[in-house]
Design an enzyme around this catalytic site. Structure first.
Site, PDB file in Angstrom:
ATOM      1  CG  ASP A 169      -0.212  -0.158   2.561  1.00  0.00           C
ATOM      2  OD1 ASP A 169       0.958   0.103   2.546  1.00  0.00           O
ATOM      3  OD2 ASP A 169      -0.966  -0.859   3.387  1.00  0.00           O
ATOM      4  CG  HIS A 242      -7.683  -1.103 -21.987  1.00  0.00           C
ATOM      5  ND1 HIS A 242      -6.160  -0.999 -22.605  1.00  0.00           N
ATOM      6  CD2 HIS A 242      -7.319  -1.521 -20.769  1.00  0.00           C
ATOM      7  CE1 HIS A 242      -5.402  -1.110 -21.740  1.00  0.00           C
ATOM      8  NE2 HIS A 242      -5.791  -1.814 -20.564  1.00  0.00           N
ATOM      9  NE  ARG A 322       3.771   2.778 -18.703  1.00  0.00           N
ATOM     10  CZ  ARG A 322       3.265   1.664 -19.229  1.00  0.00           C
ATOM     11  NH1 ARG A 322       1.923   1.701 -18.852  1.00  0.00           N
ATOM     12  NH2 ARG A 322       3.982   0.807 -19.793  1.00  0.00           N
ATOM     13  CG  ASP A 324      -1.126   0.750 -20.565  1.00  0.00           C
ATOM     14  OD1 ASP A 324       0.057   0.158 -20.260  1.00  0.00           O
ATOM     15  OD2 ASP A 324      -1.971  -0.250 -20.762  1.00  0.00           O
ATOM     16  CD  GLU A 353       2.772  -0.127 -22.537  1.00  0.00           C
ATOM     17  OE1 GLU A 353       3.202  -1.129 -22.303  1.00  0.00           O
ATOM     18  OE2 GLU A 353       1.719   0.350 -22.877  1.00  0.00           O
ATOM     19  CG  ASP A 420       4.217  -5.187 -18.920  1.00  0.00           C
ATOM     20  OD1 ASP A 420       3.231  -5.595 -18.572  1.00  0.00           O
ATOM     21  OD2 ASP A 420       4.141  -3.858 -19.443  1.00  0.00           O
ATOM     22  NE  ARG A 468       3.127  -8.108 -13.292  1.00  0.00           N
ATOM     23  CZ  ARG A 468       2.192  -7.994 -13.820  1.00  0.00           C
ATOM     24  NH1 ARG A 468       1.033  -8.095 -13.699  1.00  0.00           N
ATOM     25  NH2 ARG A 468       2.234  -7.325 -15.179  1.00  0.00           N
TER      26      ARG A 468
END
Length: 610
Positions: A169, A242, A322, A324, A353, A420, A468
């Site tokens: 967090d 999206h 940034r 996406d 990106e 990624d 991750r």
């Protein structure tokens, strides 16, 4: 002379304002095909009275071409220009409308930069080229000291899956700001913080709410303020291509179909029919049904999203976004986005990106810069896996540098790993030595370097979700020697202006070899970086520029050319790590390198060099 290889066009990366009324101009020739290129420029309304001449210097090369550059001042704000390309006795004059052995008698058919206006300049925020970024995946960085136990979260440090969450967090970030400050970080890049059901948060549910797991808007505001007190800027990741399937307007469309007031916010190709069982068919990001693609040509949707950006700038004082999947959003929206963002905070950083050539977004009216995936890709293939040799590495880097104006390159986002990609150490096969060489290049190359959380302590991990993993905070499990190495890289970059805003040129990148050397230079400061990506020791013999200078028609050397071609013969170079000095001889510098070794050399001037 290969005339078909000659290329130039006005503006974009070929002719651009760099500062004031100074315009940097580039031209392309076939690689190793010509001896020299000269630029002639003047005012088209008084060509004969204003025309001047200046040699260009070879900026960089790629696999096929050489790129030449010089910097000139526009005459009365106007710039009419042509080139003379020379190889031995052959001299070709090249303009917009002609390519001839005889010089045309007037300026018609020249290239033109019609008028040098500050409004046409490309102005990324100045602070970016000096920044050192640190990417935080909020769910995996740290749990706050006040976090209550919860059965919702997996045990910290256990194996990540695509479904589980670990309770990281914003308070956890606040609690570890000392760590980031001690490391030398000056900017944080957060992956999305907005409310969403997934752990990655790229499936936005509410653009106006911080995800409850991470905290509140007020906590984000406090975090940004605390970062600013430490000289750390904050960039948020935001998705306008999206949303998530739980985004209320999409849920309304799913329920009401064509009767929804939001029906035109999405790309619906077939409406659901309860009688036939026909499903609703809609465009998505990457064929993911939970990521419906937004119809960004819709003006009402566009205004809504611009208000979202303005809200977070005004409410939390963040320093940039940034963006996406920036390349799938129309240019008109990004122009409006830039106007909105810069009106609120002129020094905000707008990062896109985009994996391919992004010049169409980088003309000064949309994005400030992009994430430099092409350089990241070739750096991994050279330093980590040795799938390419030094020549191919240099060719790809050269191609990328020639693709954008200098200030765009300086503001580019340089990464070696992210949420990624597999972890850098994993790509290096567990080799700390290879990782160090890759990181040394990253921190001494053009652009702002970014560390993916945990890379600095030797964390490993394959593709998502393994890349991750939770941040390791137990010092007994951290690679403290590697952490110290990253601290040294950051100090090195902050100490030497040539690494942040200077020129870049390769000195050694042989075909079939894995040794590399390049120079960074700003004013009087010159650094040479030499690396050996091989298990065998190596000796490099570097050819340094000679003392020759070419003069313009007034007898004064071009400042841009002189900076590259000024003599360094028989200079003394100091190894910044060991203090050892090496003297060049007749323009040659011999550099010894251990297996997977590197040298950082700085030219000494004056009494210190004697």
């Amino acid at each position: 002379m290969n005339l078909e290889a000659l290329y130039h066009r006005h503006k974009q990366n070929w002719a651009f304002i760099y500062h004031g009324k100074a315009v940097k101009v580039r031209m392309r020739t076939m690689r190793d095909d010509v001896q020299a290129v000269e630029m002639s420029w003047g005012d088209k309304y008084d060509w004969y009275g204003t025309v001047r001449h200046r040699p260009m210097y070879k900026l960089i090369s790629d696999a096929r071409y050489d790129y030449w550059e010089t910097e000139v001042e526009a005459c009365n704000g106007r710039l009419s220009y042509r080139f003379a390309v020379v190889d031995g006795e052959e001299r070709i004059y090249y303009g917009e409308r002609w390519c001839a052995a005889e010089e045309p008698p007037d300026s018609f058919g020249n290239f033109e930069y019609p008028y040098v206006s500050a409004a046409d300049g490309i102005h990324p925020p100045e602070w970016v080229k000096d920044a050192v970024f640190y990417q935080i995946f909020p769910d995996r960085f740290a749990r706050g000291s006040h976090a209550a136990p919860s059965d919702r979260f997996a045990v910290w440090g256990s194996v990540p899956t695509k479904q589980n969450t670990f309770g990281g967090d914003l308070q956890g970030v606040l609690d570890h700001l000392d760590y980031l400050t001690d490391l030398g970080i000056t900017a944080i890049y957060f992956t999305p913080l907005f409310q969403a059901p997934s752990s990655h948060k790229y499936d936005t549910q509410d653009y106006y709410a911080v995800d409850p797991q991470f905290g509140t808007t007020e906590l984000l505001r406090q975090l940004v303020a605390a970062c600013h007190e430490r000289g750390i800027r904050v960039m948020l990741d935001i998705v306008f291509n999206h949303t998530g399937s739980l985004f209320p307007p999409f849920r309304d469309v799913a329920e009401k179909g064509a009767h929804s007031p939001y029906a035109d916010w999405f790309h619906i190709s077939q409406w659901a029919d309860a009688e036939t069982g026909q499903p609703m068919i809609y465009e998505t990001f990457g064929y993911e049904p939970d990521l419906p693609k937004l119809n960004m040509v819709n003006d009402r949707l566009g205004r809504y999203l611009l208000e979202v950006a303005a809200h977070w700038l005004k409410t939390t004082d963040i320093d940039g976004f940034r963006l996406d999947v920036a390349n799938e959003v129309n240019h008109r929206f990004w122009r409006a986005f830039r106007d909105t963002v810069k009106a609120i905070k002129p020094e905000a950083y707008i990062l896109g990106e985009i994996f391919h050539d992004a010049m169409a977004w980088l003309g000064g009216d949309q994005l400030d810069a992009v994430m430099d995936y092409p350089v990241r890709d070739i750096a991994i293939k050279f330093f980590a896996t040795q799938r390419v040799d030094a020549r191919m590495f240099a060719d790809i880097v050269g191609q990328q540098l020639a693709s954008y104006p200098q200030q765009v390159n300086e503001a580019s986002f340089q990464l070696l790993g992210s949420h990624d990609t597999p972890r850098l150490l994993t790509l290096c096969g567990g080799s700390i030595a290879k990782l160090k060489l890759a990181a040394l290049f990253q921190f001494t190359y053009i652009g702002a370097p970014c560390i993916y959380y945990g890379d600095e302590i030797g964390m490993s991990g394959d593709n998502d979700p393994d890349n991750r993993r939770c941040m390791i905070w137990e010092t007994s499990q951290q690679n403290l020697e590697l952490l110290g190495f990253y601290r040294e890289l950051i100090v090195l970059r902050k100490t030497h202006e040539a690494l942040r805003s200077g020129t870049f040129r390769f000195l050694h990148a042989p075909a079939g070899g894995y040794e590399l050397a390049y120079e960074r230079r700003a004013g009087e400061e010159r650094l040479i970086l030499a690396m050996n990506v091989s298990s065998q020791p190596s000796r490099l013999l570097l050819a340094l520029p000679d003392r020759a200078r070419q003069a313009d028609d007034d007898g004064a050397a071009s400042a841009a050319y002189a900076e590259i071609a000024a003599g360094v013969e028989d200079d003394v170079w100091e190894d910044l790590r060991t203090g050892e000095t090496i003297r060049s001889s007749e323009g040659l510098l011999a550099v010894e390198l251990e297996a997977y070794g590197s040298r950082i050399l700085k030219r000494k001037r004056g009494e210190a060099a004697r």
